[in-house]
Design a protein around this motif. Structure first.
Motif, PDB file in Angstrom:
ATOM      1  N   THR A   1     -36.331  28.568  12.589  1.00 14.01           N
ATOM      2  CA  THR A   1     -37.017  27.780  13.617  1.00 14.01           C
ATOM      3  C   THR A   1     -37.737  28.722  14.568  1.00 14.01           C
ATOM      4  OG1 THR A   1     -35.051  27.739  15.052  1.00 14.01           O
ATOM      5  CG2 THR A   1     -35.330  25.900  13.493  1.00 14.01           C
ATOM      6  N   TRP A   2     -38.793  28.208  15.186  1.00 17.69           N
ATOM      7  CA  TRP A   2     -39.635  29.034  16.061  1.00 17.69           C
ATOM      8  C   TRP A   2     -39.912  28.295  17.363  1.00 17.69           C
ATOM      9  CZ3 TRP A   2     -41.304  33.921  14.476  1.00 17.69           C
ATOM     10  CH2 TRP A   2     -41.096  34.222  13.129  1.00 17.69           C
ATOM     11  N   THR A   3     -40.077  29.071  18.438  1.00 21.53           N
ATOM     12  CA  THR A   3     -40.447  28.551  19.746  1.00 21.53           C
ATOM     13  C   THR A   3     -41.650  29.319  20.266  1.00 21.53           C
ATOM     14  OG1 THR A   3     -38.133  28.026  20.253  1.00 21.53           O
ATOM     15  CG2 THR A   3     -39.663  28.108  22.104  1.00 21.53           C
ATOM     16  N   ASP A   4     -42.648  28.616  20.775  1.00 27.29           N
ATOM     17  CA  ASP A   4     -43.806  29.287  21.372  1.00 27.29           C
ATOM     18  C   ASP A   4     -43.381  30.040  22.632  1.00 27.29           C
ATOM     19  OD1 ASP A   4     -45.223  28.100  19.386  1.00 27.29           O
ATOM     20  OD2 ASP A   4     -46.522  26.897  20.693  1.00 27.29           O
ATOM     21  N   VAL A   5     -43.780  31.299  22.738  1.00 25.70           N
ATOM     22  CA  VAL A   5     -43.498  32.116  23.931  1.00 25.70           C
ATOM     23  C   VAL A   5     -44.817  32.771  24.327  1.00 25.70           C
ATOM     24  CG1 VAL A   5     -41.028  32.505  23.646  1.00 25.70           C
ATOM     25  CG2 VAL A   5     -42.636  33.902  22.346  1.00 25.70           C
ATOM     26  N   ASN A   6     -45.706  31.991  24.878  1.00 22.55           N
ATOM     27  CA  ASN A   6     -47.091  32.400  25.067  1.00 22.55           C
ATOM     28  C   ASN A   6     -47.522  32.409  26.527  1.00 22.55           C
ATOM     29  OD1 ASN A   6     -48.879  33.166  22.910  1.00 22.55           O
ATOM     30  ND2 ASN A   6     -50.331  31.695  23.747  1.00 22.55           N
TER      31      ASN A   6
ATOM     32  N   ARG B   1     -44.880  33.398  18.696  1.00 25.74           N
ATOM     33  CA  ARG B   1     -43.689  32.585  18.469  1.00 25.74           C
ATOM     34  C   ARG B   1     -42.468  33.484  18.347  1.00 25.74           C
ATOM     35  NH1 ARG B   1     -47.652  29.718  15.308  1.00 25.74           N
ATOM     36  NH2 ARG B   1     -47.866  27.564  16.037  1.00 25.74           N
ATOM     37  N   ARG B   2     -41.323  32.925  18.760  1.00 25.75           N
ATOM     38  CA  ARG B   2     -40.059  33.664  18.757  1.00 25.75           C
ATOM     39  C   ARG B   2     -39.020  32.892  17.952  1.00 25.75           C
ATOM     40  NH1 ARG B   2     -35.308  33.804  22.246  1.00 25.75           N
ATOM     41  NH2 ARG B   2     -34.533  35.950  22.459  1.00 25.75           N
ATOM     42  N   SER B   3     -38.270  33.614  17.106  1.00 24.55           N
ATOM     43  CA  SER B   3     -37.200  33.004  16.327  1.00 24.55           C
ATOM     44  C   SER B   3     -35.917  33.793  16.524  1.00 24.55           C
ATOM     45  CB  SER B   3     -37.552  32.971  14.835  1.00 24.55           C
ATOM     46  OG  SER B   3     -36.464  32.471  14.072  1.00 24.55           O
ATOM     47  N   THR B   4     -34.831  33.097  16.797  1.00 25.14           N
ATOM     48  CA  THR B   4     -33.520  33.741  16.935  1.00 25.14           C
ATOM     49  C   THR B   4     -32.627  33.447  15.730  1.00 25.14           C
ATOM     50  OG1 THR B   4     -32.698  31.847  18.206  1.00 25.14           O
ATOM     51  CG2 THR B   4     -33.619  33.698  19.447  1.00 25.14           C
TER      52      THR B   4
END
Length: 387
Positions: free
Chosen positions: A62-67, A54-57
């Motif tokens: 908040t997190w986004t899957d980057v898989n 997961r990536r958070s900016t």
């Protein structure tokens, strides 16, 4: 909670770090066994064992899957090196991302951990294979270094003082200066040869150990080690920011030293899971990866203050702004290593400049802090702009 601060002199610049007085640990993101966590290019990446990357900016809000491209969910290591991200998995291959986690490429190396750059060469160790490998093409292809006899379960790697250090769950610390030479044991003074973490503060090297050994420090680049507190603990993680040194332990949470490991105090306010196996920071927060509790964060302020100039020669970087390559000059000094950091303190790239040249083709445009060190351990900091 007290306001804690520490400062270290880095050339003509004093780098200071402090922990805000009102701050305490807060959980951010999904719970789970977070072995893998790293700050990269202004973002935070985390991976739970058995879950996605997961990536958070926004510092974990908040997190986004980057898989995309990762075919094995047993990720247990994330590293930022040579402008790329590297993910090691427990039961499958390692993966590389050159687009900030948008996609990942299988690069082999089963059970990989400890990705590190030494003399412009990428190294990684294998937990089950008992092997350290090196790559001259950013991880696309790998070659074995010489075998390390009597050791296994390799975990951390660090480059310091012209040497690459490897720590094993058995066999302790070994080091080499280049990929073709045999490894040399560097265990003089260690009472525990289970080594799980390395960190460096200036010319001092630290090792976190198991079997109740706690933390050890070396003032002579691994030739000898002395106990540096935390006795009785298993120290899985070490992380330094300015003059603050943090230790992540099995069952004891996070401990903090403001005097280079001479004394330690618990730093666990708000930390509801005390199995801490990873520590990192992005210049704004300190992050802890835990077993079962996921990721926690705590407020951190990293700043720089100018001090009195010295008579020593200053570092210059040109052209300004730089393109795909910058030239750094320090009259009277031979630069042996450098670190390029973002303005919030995240490591963007490190290596050894070839004839004073620093490649920037893998670095995004923007302003950076360039830290250089000569063969005698003298250091300077200068601003660099990449167009």
């Amino acid at each position: 909670m007290k306001h804690l601060a520490a400062r270290i002199l880095l050339g003509t610049t004093t780098v200071s770090a402090s922990l805000t007085g009102h701050a305490q640990w807060q959980p951010v993101g999904a719970v789970g066994n977070t072995y893998a966590i790293v700050a990269h290019q202004g973002a935070l990446f985390a991976g739970n064992l058995g879950g996605p990357i997961r990536r958070s900016t926004d510092h974990g809000d908040t997190w986004t899957d980057v898989n995309t491209g990762i075919t094995e969910a047993s990720n247990w290591w994330l590293s930022s090196a040579q402008g790329a991200l590297f993910c090691g998995t427990q039961f499958g291959p390692a993966f590389r991302s050159t687009d900030d986690g948008a996609s990942w490429q299988d690069i082999g190396l089963s059970g990989a951990r400890g990705f590190a750059v030494h003399n412009d060469t990428l190294y990684a160790c294998q937990w089950y294979g008992g092997q350290v490998d090196h790559s001259a093409d950013g991880g696309l292809t790998w070659q074995d270094t010489e075998p390390i006899s009597g050791s296994g379960g390799f975990w951390p790697l660090i480059s310091a003082g012209g040497h690459l250090f490897a720590g094993g769950q058995s066999g302790g610390v070994h080091r080499i200066s280049h990929s073709a030479e045999p490894w040399t044991a560097s265990n003089n003074g260690l009472t525990s040869t289970e080594v799980y973490a390395f960190e460096r503060m200036g010319d001092v090297l630290f090792a976190g150990t198991g079997n109740g050994g706690g933390v050890f420090r070396s003032d002579d680049l691994g030739a000898t080690w002395t106990a540096s507190g935390m006795s009785g603990s298993i120290t899985y993680a070490l992380h330094a920011v300015g003059g603050l040194l943090f230790a992540g332990t099995s069952g004891g949470g996070v401990h903090l030293s403001t005097d280079s490991g001479a004394t330690w105090t618990p730093y666990t306010n708000g930390l509801t899971n005390l199995q801490v196996v990873r520590l990192t920071s992005d210049g704004v927060y300190l992050y802890a990866g835990t077993l079962g509790g996921g990721v926690f964060r705590d407020g951190l302020t990293l700043g720089q203050a100018e001090v009195e100039p010295t008579n020593a020669a200053e570092v210059t970087v040109f052209p300004v702004p730089a393109g795909d390559r910058a030239h750094v000059r320090w009259d009277g000094h031979s630069i042996v290593r450098y670190e390029l950091c973002t303005t919030v303190g995240a490591l963007a790239q490190r290596g050894s400049p070839a004839a004073g040249d620093i490649p920037l083709d893998a670095v995004a445009p923007g302003a950076y802090v360039l830290k250089v060190e000569d063969a005698n351990g003298h250091r300077r900091t200068v601003r660099l702009v990449r167009e």
